[in-house]
Scaffold this motif. Structure first.
Motif, PDB file in Angstrom:
ATOM      1  N   VAL A 145      20.046 -12.264 -43.081  1.00  0.00           N
ATOM      2  CA  VAL A 145      21.497 -12.394 -43.030  1.00  0.00           C
ATOM      3  C   VAL A 145      21.805 -12.285 -44.585  1.00  0.00           C
ATOM      4  O   VAL A 145      20.884 -12.883 -45.394  1.00  0.00           O
ATOM      5  CB  VAL A 145      22.044 -13.833 -42.430  1.00  0.00           C
ATOM      6  N   PRO A 146      23.116 -12.175 -44.912  1.00  0.00           N
ATOM      7  CA  PRO A 146      23.525 -11.917 -46.266  1.00  0.00           C
ATOM      8  C   PRO A 146      23.485 -13.479 -47.054  1.00  0.00           C
ATOM      9  O   PRO A 146      23.483 -14.407 -46.412  1.00  0.00           O
ATOM     10  CB  PRO A 146      24.906 -11.684 -46.295  1.00  0.00           C
ATOM     11  N   ILE A 147      23.249 -13.520 -48.358  1.00  0.00           N
ATOM     12  CA  ILE A 147      23.113 -14.548 -49.198  1.00  0.00           C
ATOM     13  C   ILE A 147      24.367 -14.370 -50.121  1.00  0.00           C
ATOM     14  O   ILE A 147      24.728 -13.390 -50.782  1.00  0.00           O
ATOM     15  CB  ILE A 147      21.834 -14.615 -50.011  1.00  0.00           C
ATOM     16  N   LYS A 148      25.224 -15.608 -50.183  1.00  0.00           N
ATOM     17  CA  LYS A 148      26.244 -16.000 -50.972  1.00  0.00           C
ATOM     18  C   LYS A 148      26.380 -17.170 -51.560  1.00  0.00           C
ATOM     19  O   LYS A 148      26.556 -18.076 -51.002  1.00  0.00           O
ATOM     20  CB  LYS A 148      27.698 -15.594 -50.339  1.00  0.00           C
ATOM     21  N   VAL A 200      25.594 -15.677 -57.628  1.00  0.00           N
ATOM     22  CA  VAL A 200      24.981 -14.525 -57.128  1.00  0.00           C
ATOM     23  C   VAL A 200      25.077 -14.077 -55.714  1.00  0.00           C
ATOM     24  O   VAL A 200      25.152 -15.247 -54.911  1.00  0.00           O
ATOM     25  CB  VAL A 200      23.490 -14.632 -57.431  1.00  0.00           C
ATOM     26  N   SER A 201      24.934 -13.198 -55.191  1.00  0.00           N
ATOM     27  CA  SER A 201      24.819 -12.797 -53.743  1.00  0.00           C
ATOM     28  C   SER A 201      24.121 -11.723 -53.724  1.00  0.00           C
ATOM     29  O   SER A 201      23.810 -10.895 -54.395  1.00  0.00           O
ATOM     30  CB  SER A 201      26.317 -12.611 -53.249  1.00  0.00           C
ATOM     31  N   SER A 202      23.777 -11.256 -52.322  1.00  0.00           N
ATOM     32  CA  SER A 202      22.830 -10.289 -51.761  1.00  0.00           C
ATOM     33  C   SER A 202      23.432 -10.057 -50.163  1.00  0.00           C
ATOM     34  O   SER A 202      23.108 -10.712 -49.305  1.00  0.00           O
ATOM     35  CB  SER A 202      21.554 -10.639 -51.857  1.00  0.00           C
ATOM     36  N   ALA A 203      24.038  -8.673 -50.325  1.00  0.00           N
ATOM     37  CA  ALA A 203      24.501  -8.619 -48.877  1.00  0.00           C
ATOM     38  C   ALA A 203      23.197  -8.165 -47.984  1.00  0.00           C
ATOM     39  O   ALA A 203      23.436  -8.307 -46.795  1.00  0.00           O
ATOM     40  CB  ALA A 203      25.505  -7.424 -49.055  1.00  0.00           C
ATOM     41  N   SER A 204      22.356  -7.705 -48.569  1.00  0.00           N
ATOM     42  CA  SER A 204      21.045  -7.291 -47.583  1.00  0.00           C
ATOM     43  C   SER A 204      20.250  -8.422 -47.095  1.00  0.00           C
ATOM     44  O   SER A 204      19.484  -8.245 -46.117  1.00  0.00           O
ATOM     45  CB  SER A 204      20.151  -6.277 -48.423  1.00  0.00           C
ATOM     46  N   GLY A 205      20.426  -9.709 -47.680  1.00  0.00           N
ATOM     47  CA  GLY A 205      19.783 -10.685 -47.431  1.00  0.00           C
ATOM     48  C   GLY A 205      18.435 -11.016 -48.455  1.00  0.00           C
ATOM     49  O   GLY A 205      17.840 -11.837 -48.166  1.00  0.00           O
ATOM     50  N   GLU A 206      18.275 -10.139 -49.337  1.00  0.00           N
ATOM     51  CA  GLU A 206      17.101 -10.025 -50.151  1.00  0.00           C
ATOM     52  C   GLU A 206      17.580 -10.200 -51.439  1.00  0.00           C
ATOM     53  O   GLU A 206      18.266  -9.354 -52.074  1.00  0.00           O
ATOM     54  CB  GLU A 206      16.035  -8.960 -50.030  1.00  0.00           C
ATOM     55  N   LEU A 207      17.388 -11.591 -51.995  1.00  0.00           N
ATOM     56  CA  LEU A 207      17.845 -11.771 -53.567  1.00  0.00           C
ATOM     57  C   LEU A 207      16.878 -11.574 -54.383  1.00  0.00           C
ATOM     58  O   LEU A 207      15.950 -12.359 -54.454  1.00  0.00           O
ATOM     59  CB  LEU A 207      18.812 -13.078 -53.598  1.00  0.00           C
ATOM     60  N   PHE A 265      12.310 -14.533 -56.025  1.00  0.00           N
ATOM     61  CA  PHE A 265      12.866 -13.651 -54.986  1.00  0.00           C
ATOM     62  C   PHE A 265      13.207 -14.735 -53.622  1.00  0.00           C
ATOM     63  O   PHE A 265      12.284 -15.585 -53.564  1.00  0.00           O
ATOM     64  CB  PHE A 265      11.648 -12.692 -54.026  1.00  0.00           C
ATOM     65  N   VAL A 266      14.334 -14.372 -53.011  1.00  0.00           N
ATOM     66  CA  VAL A 266      14.802 -15.347 -51.940  1.00  0.00           C
ATOM     67  C   VAL A 266      15.158 -14.331 -50.731  1.00  0.00           C
ATOM     68  O   VAL A 266      15.891 -13.439 -51.148  1.00  0.00           O
ATOM     69  CB  VAL A 266      15.951 -16.240 -52.010  1.00  0.00           C
ATOM     70  N   ALA A 267      14.841 -14.756 -49.430  1.00  0.00           N
ATOM     71  CA  ALA A 267      15.210 -13.981 -48.188  1.00  0.00           C
ATOM     72  C   ALA A 267      15.702 -14.964 -47.007  1.00  0.00           C
ATOM     73  O   ALA A 267      14.943 -16.110 -47.278  1.00  0.00           O
ATOM     74  CB  ALA A 267      14.375 -12.852 -47.803  1.00  0.00           C
ATOM     75  N   ASN A 268      16.909 -14.782 -46.698  1.00  0.00           N
ATOM     76  CA  ASN A 268      17.289 -15.618 -45.361  1.00  0.00           C
ATOM     77  C   ASN A 268      17.134 -14.786 -44.199  1.00  0.00           C
ATOM     78  O   ASN A 268      17.872 -13.708 -44.103  1.00  0.00           O
ATOM     79  CB  ASN A 268      18.800 -16.125 -45.634  1.00  0.00           C
ATOM     80  N   LEU A 269      16.543 -15.455 -43.134  1.00  0.00           N
ATOM     81  CA  LEU A 269      16.388 -14.949 -41.929  1.00  0.00           C
ATOM     82  C   LEU A 269      17.000 -15.898 -40.826  1.00  0.00           C
ATOM     83  O   LEU A 269      16.530 -17.042 -40.837  1.00  0.00           O
ATOM     84  CB  LEU A 269      14.884 -14.370 -41.570  1.00  0.00           C
TER      85      LEU A 269
END
Length: 448
Positions: A409-412, A416-423, A436-440
């Motif tokens: 899921v996106p990170i906002k 900073v933000s990441s539309a892909s879900g990988e920051l 590195f941060v990822a949200n699932l």
């Protein structure tokens, strides 16, 4: 080693112990606490220790031609010569005469007359012959290794993953001084009040350009602030604050911090629970001894009511917890720490590509073990303090292939933000640690 308050001699002694296996930050803090040196000398000591560590490959190559039988030279003498070359090459304000005199006096103080004569001879030979200049190395890769003192295999990985231009800016950033960042404990104090108090104590304070509750302090050591002792702030890198910032923490949640020690992120979760007066974070670590630091931090920050610690390998969760126990899970996974090369420069020399492979295997095993323990609809936050794809992106791809019930899921965030879900945060992006941060989110029950 003898008792001294000479910052240059203390630097030599500190570096010798680090070469023997001591952690740079712990060893340096211990030396500072056990000596009677003023703030100016603390700054010089810190500068020399971290500077020599950061430029170790370069300095070693520069002194090598002047030492005939390195195996017969005591380790502290090698470190002494590195400190001399570091001061000559990188600290322009210190006159050559002063560097020579101090280095020779330390050789005399720590050794015997023969060592003093040897060190004196090497310094004068260096002065006559000149030192190796990395800019003159013809091979582009070797030139980067010597210019920035980063092992070749790391540079090769970065070039493959982000290209030569980005790699060069990352490498250039690694040998700059690390910022001193702290996190506000918003459960105890608001931002403006804390800034006013720190300013009154003599700190220069700036808001973090990366983390919502981060501040950058200069002027004094952060752990000397009374607000550190009372728990109103804690020392944490800006990048390390981001994983918990991405977590949607709500009242009454049971949250797992699967790899918690030393507890920076655990207390960050507990702070959010405290603001809502409900919920609990379960902090796991392999070793009971490391969990003591989590408890110590929690008590200092008045957050221990919201934290439960448990000594357990996260890969063995089945032994203790039923499926779908937790509302959220944070896996700040064990990794090489290559994102921390500015703050912990010795990491770059200690890690190998084989270590990366082993750590990636451990990370995937942890993620596989925690997957069934998350409730449907819950968020898994996966983070690492490294900048190598094999330890984050590649592990994530492998996990998602095995667990279709999870979706990125996106990170906002605030900055900073990441539309892909990988920051991805690289060390040159904000002059912070690489992270590195990822949200699932779990969309259905895990297969049994």
């Amino acid at each position: 080693m003898t008792k001294t308050n000479n910052p240059r001699q203390l630097a030599v002694e500190t570096l010798t112990k680090i070469e023997q296996g001591a952690y740079s930050s712990l060893q340096l803090n211990q030396v500072i606490q056990n000596s009677q040196i003023d703030e100016r000398d603390v700054n010089l000591l810190t500068n020399i220790v971290y500077g020599v560590l950061q430029h170790k490959l370069t300095l070693t190559a520069q002194i090598k031609p002047f030492i005939k039988n390195p195996k017969k030279v005591q380790p502290w003498v090698i470190e002494l010569l590195k400190t001399a070359v570091y001061q000559l090459e990188y600290l322009n304000r210190i006159p050559k005469r002063a560097v020579f005199n101090e280095t020779i006096n330390i050789a005399k103080h720590l050794g015997h007359d023969g060592i003093r004569k040897m060190v004196t001879g090497i310094l004068h030979q260096m002065d006559r012959s000149g030192l190796m200049n990395p800019a003159h190395i013809k091979d582009p890769l070797e030139r980067l290794v010597m210019e920035y003192s980063v092992p070749k295999w790391i540079i090769e990985q970065l070039i493959e993953q982000v290209g030569i231009d980005k790699t060069t800016t990352i490498l250039a950033s690694l040998n700059q001084p690390a910022k001193q960042s702290v996190r506000i404990n918003t459960a105890l104090i608001d931002r403006d009040t804390l800034i006013d108090q720190l300013t009154a104590e003599g700190y220069q304070v700036e808001p973090s350009p990366l983390a919502a509750d981060g501040l950058i302090l200069t002027g004094r050591s952060a752990n000397a602030a009374k607000e550190f002792k009372t728990g109103e702030l804690t020392i944490q890198d800006e990048s390390a604050m981001l994983p918990v910032e991405t977590m949607p923490i709500k009242p009454d949640q049971l949250i797992l911090d699967a790899c918690s020690a030393p507890g920076g992120k655990t207390t960050q979760i507990a702070e959010q629970l405290s603001l809502q007066h409900s919920g609990q974070v379960v902090a796991l670590d392999l070793h009971e001894s490391r969990l003591k630091q989590v408890v110590k931090n929690a008590k200092r920050m008045h957050l221990n009511d919201y934290i439960t610690t448990k000594a357990l390998d996260a890969r063995k969760l089945d032994q203790v917890y039923a499926d779908e126990t937790f509302n959220q899970i944070l896996v700040d996974a064990p990794c090489s720490g290559l994102g921390l090369m500015r703050r912990k420069p010795e990491i770059r020399y200690e890690k190998t590509s084989q270590d990366i492979e082993q750590l990636a295997t451990i990370q995937l095993a942890i993620l596989n073990a925690i997957a069934p323990k998350l409730k449907v609809g819950g968020q898994l936050t996966y983070s690492t303090c490294t900048i190598i794809d094999q330890e984050n992106h590649d592990v994530l791809v492998a996990f998602l292939a095995q667990h279709p019930e999870f979706k990125l899921v996106p990170i906002k965030l605030a900055h900073v933000s990441s539309a892909s879900g990988e920051l991805r945060i690289y060390p040159d992006d904000f002059d912070s640690d690489g992270f590195f941060v990822a949200n699932l989110v779990k969309t259905e029950a895990s297969a049994s």
